[in-house]
Motif scaffolding. Sequence first.
Motif, short mmCIF file in Angstrom:
data_model
loop_
_atom_site.label_atom_id
_atom_site.label_comp_id
_atom_site.label_asym_id
_atom_site.label_seq_id
_atom_site.Cartn_x
_atom_site.Cartn_y
_atom_site.Cartn_z
N LEU A 104 0.84 -1.19 0.00
CA LEU A 104 0.00 0.00 0.00
C LEU A 104 0.88 1.25 0.00
CD1 LEU A 104 -2.62 -1.11 2.70
CD2 LEU A 104 -2.51 -1.70 0.28
N PRO A 105 0.94 1.99 -1.10
CA PRO A 105 1.81 3.17 -1.16
C PRO A 105 1.31 4.29 -0.26
CG PRO A 105 0.41 3.08 -3.09
CD PRO A 105 0.19 1.79 -2.35
N GLN A 106 2.26 5.05 0.27
CA GLN A 106 1.89 6.19 1.11
C GLN A 106 1.06 7.20 0.31
OE1 GLN A 106 2.07 6.81 4.20
NE2 GLN A 106 1.37 8.95 4.10
N ASN A 107 1.46 7.45 -0.92
CA ASN A 107 0.75 8.42 -1.76
C ASN A 107 -0.17 7.65 -2.71
OD1 ASN A 107 -0.09 10.73 -3.08
ND2 ASN A 107 1.78 10.93 -4.30
N ARG A 108 -1.32 7.27 -2.20
CA ARG A 108 -2.25 6.46 -2.99
C ARG A 108 -2.96 7.32 -4.02
NH1 ARG A 108 -6.62 3.83 0.55
NH2 ARG A 108 -7.42 5.96 0.50
N LYS A 109 -2.98 6.82 -5.27
CA LYS A 109 -3.67 7.53 -6.34
C LYS A 109 -4.76 6.68 -7.00
CE LYS A 109 0.37 10.42 -7.37
NZ LYS A 109 1.37 10.82 -8.40
N GLY A 110 -4.55 5.38 -7.05
CA GLY A 110 -5.59 4.52 -7.59
C GLY A 110 -6.80 4.55 -6.67
N LYS A 111 -7.98 4.70 -7.24
CA LYS A 111 -9.18 4.85 -6.43
C LYS A 111 -9.61 3.54 -5.77
CE LYS A 111 -11.10 8.85 -8.85
NZ LYS A 111 -12.26 9.38 -9.61
N VAL A 112 -9.17 2.42 -6.33
CA VAL A 112 -9.51 1.10 -5.79
C VAL A 112 -8.25 0.25 -5.84
CG1 VAL A 112 -11.95 1.18 -6.44
CG2 VAL A 112 -10.27 0.28 -8.06
N PRO A 113 -8.20 -0.87 -5.12
CA PRO A 113 -7.03 -1.76 -5.20
C PRO A 113 -6.86 -2.36 -6.59
CG PRO A 113 -8.33 -2.23 -3.24
CD PRO A 113 -9.16 -1.31 -4.08
N LEU A 114 -5.63 -2.73 -6.89
CA LEU A 114 -5.28 -3.39 -8.14
C LEU A 114 -4.84 -4.81 -7.82
CD1 LEU A 114 -4.66 -3.18 -11.24
CD2 LEU A 114 -2.34 -2.49 -10.59
N LEU A 115 -5.57 -5.80 -8.32
CA LEU A 115 -5.25 -7.21 -8.10
C LEU A 115 -4.48 -7.74 -9.29
CD1 LEU A 115 -7.42 -6.66 -5.97
CD2 LEU A 115 -8.48 -8.86 -6.55
N MET A 116 -3.36 -8.42 -9.04
CA MET A 116 -2.54 -8.99 -10.11
C MET A 116 -2.63 -10.51 -10.07
SD MET A 116 0.89 -6.59 -10.08
CE MET A 116 0.82 -4.92 -10.74
N TRP A 117 -3.12 -11.11 -11.17
CA TRP A 117 -3.29 -12.55 -11.26
C TRP A 117 -2.41 -13.10 -12.39
CZ3 TRP A 117 -9.38 -13.17 -10.90
CH2 TRP A 117 -9.80 -12.67 -9.66
N HIS A 118 -1.60 -14.11 -12.08
CA HIS A 118 -0.61 -14.64 -13.01
C HIS A 118 -1.19 -15.74 -13.90
CE1 HIS A 118 -0.41 -18.34 -10.71
NE2 HIS A 118 -0.41 -17.60 -9.61
N GLY A 119 -0.36 -16.25 -14.81
CA GLY A 119 -0.78 -17.27 -15.75
C GLY A 119 -0.40 -18.68 -15.32
N GLY A 120 -0.61 -19.63 -16.21
CA GLY A 120 -0.44 -21.04 -15.91
C GLY A 120 1.01 -21.44 -15.69
N GLY A 121 1.24 -22.32 -14.70
CA GLY A 121 2.58 -22.81 -14.41
C GLY A 121 3.49 -21.77 -13.80
N LEU A 122 2.93 -20.64 -13.37
CA LEU A 122 3.70 -19.56 -12.79
C LEU A 122 3.08 -19.13 -11.46
CD1 LEU A 122 4.22 -17.58 -16.12
CD2 LEU A 122 5.98 -18.81 -14.85
N THR A 123 3.68 -18.13 -10.84
CA THR A 123 3.21 -17.62 -9.55
C THR A 123 3.17 -16.10 -9.60
OG1 THR A 123 5.39 -17.33 -8.54
CG2 THR A 123 4.43 -19.55 -8.45
N GLY A 124 2.92 -15.48 -8.45
CA GLY A 124 2.91 -14.03 -8.39
C GLY A 124 4.25 -13.40 -8.71
N VAL A 125 5.31 -14.20 -8.76
CA VAL A 125 6.63 -13.68 -9.15
C VAL A 125 6.57 -13.06 -10.55
CG1 VAL A 125 9.03 -14.34 -9.61
CG2 VAL A 125 7.85 -15.29 -7.64
N THR A 126 5.60 -13.48 -11.36
CA THR A 126 5.40 -12.90 -12.69
C THR A 126 5.45 -11.38 -12.66
OG1 THR A 126 4.12 -14.74 -13.61
CG2 THR A 126 3.65 -12.56 -14.50
N TRP A 127 4.86 -10.79 -11.62
CA TRP A 127 4.70 -9.34 -11.56
C TRP A 127 5.83 -8.66 -10.79
CZ3 TRP A 127 1.07 -8.56 -14.94
CH2 TRP A 127 0.03 -9.50 -15.07
N GLU A 128 6.72 -9.44 -10.21
CA GLU A 128 7.78 -8.88 -9.38
C GLU A 128 9.01 -8.56 -10.23
OE1 GLU A 128 8.23 -11.45 -5.96
OE2 GLU A 128 6.06 -11.53 -5.65
N THR A 129 10.17 -8.49 -9.62
CA THR A 129 11.39 -8.13 -10.33
C THR A 129 11.58 -9.01 -11.57
OG1 THR A 129 12.34 -7.58 -8.20
CG2 THR A 129 13.87 -7.82 -10.03
N THR A 130 11.96 -8.40 -12.68
CA THR A 130 12.11 -9.15 -13.92
C THR A 130 13.30 -10.11 -13.82
OG1 THR A 130 13.57 -7.52 -14.94
CG2 THR A 130 11.20 -7.20 -15.23
N PRO A 131 13.34 -11.13 -14.66
CA PRO A 131 14.45 -12.09 -14.59
C PRO A 131 15.83 -11.46 -14.70
CG PRO A 131 12.69 -12.97 -15.96
CD PRO A 131 12.33 -11.55 -15.66
#
Length: 368
Positions: A104-131
């Motif tokens: 949760l950022p201190q300076n919130r600008k998005g009016k609602v939460p943003l949910l990130m859902w990954h694809g098959g055979g992967l995990t939430g790491v999809t959205w984290e630091t790139t390889p």
Amino acid sequence: MLRLALAGLSLGLLCTSALAQPAAAPPAAAPAAGAPAAGSAPASAAAKAPLVLRDMGSFHIGGRTVEVTGKPTREVVFAAGGTPAKMDPNGPYQVEQMYVQYFLPQNRKGKVPLLMWHGGGLTGVTWETTPDGRDGWLNMFVRKGWDVYNSDAVERGRSGFPSPDIWPSSPIFLTKGNPFERFRIGAGPGSWSPDPAKLKVLPGSQFPVEAYDSFVKQGVPRWLDSDAPIVAAYTELVQKVCPCVILFHSQAGGFAFRIAQAHPDKVKALVAIEPAVPGDPAKAAALKDIPILMVFGDYIEQDSRWPAMRGKDVAFGDAVKAAGGSVDVVDLPAVGIKGNSHMLMMDKNNGQIADLVHDWLVKKGLVD
């Protein structure tokens, strides 16, 4: 103010209560500035402004209790050199829960939460630091002011999976070259080789091929018949933290569209990044008040599967539009963004695409 030195990045955390924002009750652990293949922080990390959060955390959601009976007691050694112990496998088991992190950022600008859902055979790491160690979309969207909830779907990553007594089917595993050939990094079947000099990379590819070995380390086994528990856990998450925007990739298309159609009051926008599965055209009208963005990368026309998959997605979008809804389809090459693989959130131009998505959300009135 609590300051954590994290992989060369000073991460400022303002310890205020997440309960101050009802929809953001449970959020996630801080994503470290990613380490490239060599294991050191990228040189640019120290130059970034501190990422300031008002809170972060994690939680599990969903799941059920299953009773196993009729199994023989056996003796096991839980650690090498340990003392044997009798184990009775009969009894109740907690299964099919899903792990979620929130930032949760201190300076919130998005009016609602943003949910990130990954694809098959992967995990939430999809959205984290790139390889290759650059900021992933999780970092980028938190910096843009979004409360981000990143999850590992049921049976993936920290969500775990049941024993064969509960899920009798077997998981599938991918060879090292499968994603290279199937995710439009290489030029189709036969394009991967264990010899880097023999890799047949698509011309102009934006995927960080030099870090491909790091990417395949993210792969996990997946089941082909686990949709029901995955949908159940995602639905419980939506009920808990939404109204929200759902940003989803590949296999998660079948989950996000389905859940939005069942709970349209909980979803303010859908951002579909190369969805492998569309929603139900017969229920297209359920999405007439939810703006939808579909984003597709490059090399689709020369792929063996993606022309048909994109065609189904666009046809579903047309059904939503026919029912009075709003659907924008962006083919990145058509707007001058070229070379993107199926994993476009990891590609070298991922920041440019994140900006495109964010600008669309701004135009939809979802950013303060």
